[in-house]
Design an enzyme around this catalytic site. Sequence first.
Site, mmCIF file in Angstrom:
data_model
loop_
_atom_site.group_PDB
_atom_site.id
_atom_site.type_symbol
_atom_site.label_atom_id
_atom_site.label_comp_id
_atom_site.label_asym_id
_atom_site.label_seq_id
_atom_site.Cartn_x
_atom_site.Cartn_y
_atom_site.Cartn_z
ATOM 1 C CD GLU A 157 -3.237 -1.218 1.704
ATOM 2 O OE1 GLU A 157 -3.713 -0.115 2.018
ATOM 3 O OE2 GLU A 157 -3.787 -2.299 1.948
HETATM 4 C C1 LIG Z 1 2.793 -9.688 0.515
HETATM 5 C C2 LIG Z 1 2.363 -8.630 -0.441
HETATM 6 C C3 LIG Z 1 1.017 -8.337 -0.590
HETATM 7 C C4 LIG Z 1 0.602 -7.374 -1.511
HETATM 8 N N1 LIG Z 1 -0.739 -7.158 -1.718
HETATM 9 C C5 LIG Z 1 -1.136 -6.386 -2.753
HETATM 10 C C6 LIG Z 1 -2.517 -6.291 -3.117
HETATM 11 O O1 LIG Z 1 -3.390 -6.891 -2.480
HETATM 12 N N2 LIG Z 1 -2.850 -5.539 -4.198
HETATM 13 C C7 LIG Z 1 -1.926 -4.869 -4.931
HETATM 14 O O2 LIG Z 1 -2.306 -4.217 -5.901
HETATM 15 N N3 LIG Z 1 -0.618 -4.915 -4.596
HETATM 16 C C8 LIG Z 1 -0.198 -5.665 -3.544
HETATM 17 N N4 LIG Z 1 1.135 -5.751 -3.215
HETATM 18 C C9 LIG Z 1 2.113 -5.034 -4.033
HETATM 19 C C10 LIG Z 1 2.772 -3.866 -3.304
HETATM 20 O O3 LIG Z 1 1.860 -2.830 -3.136
HETATM 21 C C11 LIG Z 1 4.021 -3.480 -4.113
HETATM 22 O O4 LIG Z 1 4.966 -4.510 -3.941
HETATM 23 C C12 LIG Z 1 4.558 -2.131 -3.699
HETATM 24 O O5 LIG Z 1 3.715 -1.096 -4.070
HETATM 25 C C13 LIG Z 1 5.956 -1.878 -4.300
HETATM 26 O O6 LIG Z 1 5.952 -2.097 -5.664
HETATM 27 P P1 LIG Z 1 7.097 -3.030 -6.328
HETATM 28 O O7 LIG Z 1 7.143 -4.290 -5.568
HETATM 29 O O8 LIG Z 1 6.869 -3.093 -7.781
HETATM 30 O O9 LIG Z 1 8.442 -2.264 -6.029
HETATM 31 P P2 LIG Z 1 9.072 -1.083 -6.931
HETATM 32 O O10 LIG Z 1 8.023 -0.090 -7.262
HETATM 33 O O11 LIG Z 1 9.825 -1.692 -8.037
HETATM 34 O O12 LIG Z 1 10.083 -0.432 -5.906
HETATM 35 C C14 LIG Z 1 11.376 -0.985 -5.630
HETATM 36 C C15 LIG Z 1 12.078 -0.016 -4.685
HETATM 37 O O13 LIG Z 1 12.255 1.251 -5.330
HETATM 38 C C16 LIG Z 1 11.663 2.279 -4.539
HETATM 39 N N5 LIG Z 1 11.115 3.321 -5.410
HETATM 40 C C17 LIG Z 1 10.286 3.172 -6.474
HETATM 41 N N6 LIG Z 1 9.984 4.374 -6.991
HETATM 42 C C18 LIG Z 1 10.609 5.307 -6.252
HETATM 43 C C19 LIG Z 1 10.672 6.731 -6.277
HETATM 44 N N7 LIG Z 1 10.003 7.460 -7.178
HETATM 45 N N8 LIG Z 1 11.436 7.349 -5.350
HETATM 46 C C20 LIG Z 1 12.104 6.628 -4.409
HETATM 47 N N9 LIG Z 1 12.081 5.286 -4.320
HETATM 48 C C21 LIG Z 1 11.328 4.632 -5.227
HETATM 49 C C22 LIG Z 1 10.591 1.582 -3.717
HETATM 50 O O14 LIG Z 1 10.254 2.322 -2.557
HETATM 51 C C23 LIG Z 1 11.274 0.260 -3.406
HETATM 52 O O15 LIG Z 1 12.143 0.420 -2.316
HETATM 53 C C24 LIG Z 1 1.564 -6.670 -2.261
HETATM 54 C C25 LIG Z 1 2.924 -6.947 -2.096
HETATM 55 C C26 LIG Z 1 3.329 -7.925 -1.224
HETATM 56 C C27 LIG Z 1 4.801 -8.234 -1.103
#
Ligand SMILES: Cc1cc2nc3c(=O)[nH]c(=O)nc-3n(C[C@H](O)[C@H](O)[C@H](O)COP(=O)(O)OP(=O)(O)OC[C@H]3O[C@@H](n4cnc5c(N)ncnc54)[C@H](O)[C@@H]3O)c2cc1C
Length: 380
Positions: free
Chosen positions: A363
Amino acid sequence: MDFSLSEEHQMIRQAARDFAQNELLPGVIERDETQTFPKEQIKKLGELGFLGMMTDPKYNGSGMDTLSYVIAMEELSKVDASASVVVSVNNSLVCWGLETFGNEEQKQKYLTRLASGEVIGAFCLSEPEAGSDATSQKTTAIDKGDHYILNGTKNWITNGGTADIYLVIAQTDKEKGHKGINALIVEKGMEGFEIGPKENKLGIRGSDTHSLIFNDVKVPKENRIGEDGFGFKFAMKTLSGGRIGIAAQALGIAAGAYDLALKYSKQRKAFGTEIANHQAIAFKLADMHTQIEAARHLVYKAAWEKDKGKNYDLSGAMAKLYASQVAMDVTVEAVQIHGGNGYVKDYHVERLMRDAKITQIYEGTSEIQKIVISRSILRN
Ligand SMILES: Cc1cc2nc3c(=O)[nH]c(=O)nc-3n(C[C@H](O)[C@H](O)[C@H](O)COP(=O)(O)OP(=O)(O)OC[C@H]3O[C@@H](n4cnc5c(N)ncnc54)[C@H](O)[C@@H]3O)c2cc1C
């Protein structure tokens, strides 16, 4: 200003606390180890009204305020964060989203079943290439007149395998960017909708996280939430409230670990006295207690703002950023206070430490919360 809780809020705390102790605690270690979804427990939570806490009773909800919801989240999360994330997603992302932005027909057809706990819901925004950058949606919902054709993959979906109703965000008009995104209600069993394998996770292992695959799924137009192009706004507005629930989950994880560490420190003896009598341990407890109290104030303040109809984007983001950091710090120290016993499953704190990490990721990661907070303070 009055910091005391009403009698009703105290009763909700007690009910959630009793449920956590009597229904969630037995078997929580095994469910974590075997990645077993707490099916029976979620059914009972539904029967007790915990799955549609803020929903209007006319749609089978409990008609409570956000403060009641965060208090319940805090208590359930002290014991089982895998169960509490189901409560959080169903309440603040699915039920709240549908009640606030859905039409009457959608509320009658879907919300009534979700709020009563007859079925549970999932919120599907993230994709393999669209996490923090949620505008980069690759899932498409092509307008075919009276229906959409949905194609694509969603990742990391909580309740992915166990839900019956899925709120799916998808791109209809790429030219319009985030204004060309829609939110669609998709039902389990629709042709072309497949559930991918379950993720093998570090924490919240009892929760059911899957990828979802959509292959030419025909979704009736009446299943679109809001006007054409409202989907991205729907997702952002819904997540803004969802963060308060996750902040409460983080608070509960921290408070649960602290309670265990406090108790242990008064029982375990080293050098002829209870370890709590060593200042190094007592000071850790002092820090933990202070951090938890500060996190609680931020979480309750955000809930209060939501209940008062104020803008809670900033307070919700601050609550999640801070409470999730507290969850990490406190659980690590709780393991330390338990010494070797902290490192094994029987004492619960190692699980809470693993569960804490996700609160900094889903989230909106902590980095994204800082973007929300900094933009808000720089705007004013
Ligand atoms: C157990 C679990 C349950 C989940 N449940 C749901 C769900 O029910 N529905 C749903 O839609 N999603 C869900 N998610 C997804 C979750 O919301 C995402 O994993 C999260 O938003 C991060 O996206 P990403 O994994 O693609 O990481 P990325 O976006 O690739 O980020 C990787 C890293 O880069 C950083 N980063 C990215 N952009 C920037 C920026 N502009 N400035 C600084 N730092 C940045 C991030 O903070 C992170 O540290 C879930 C994830 C998990 C692991």
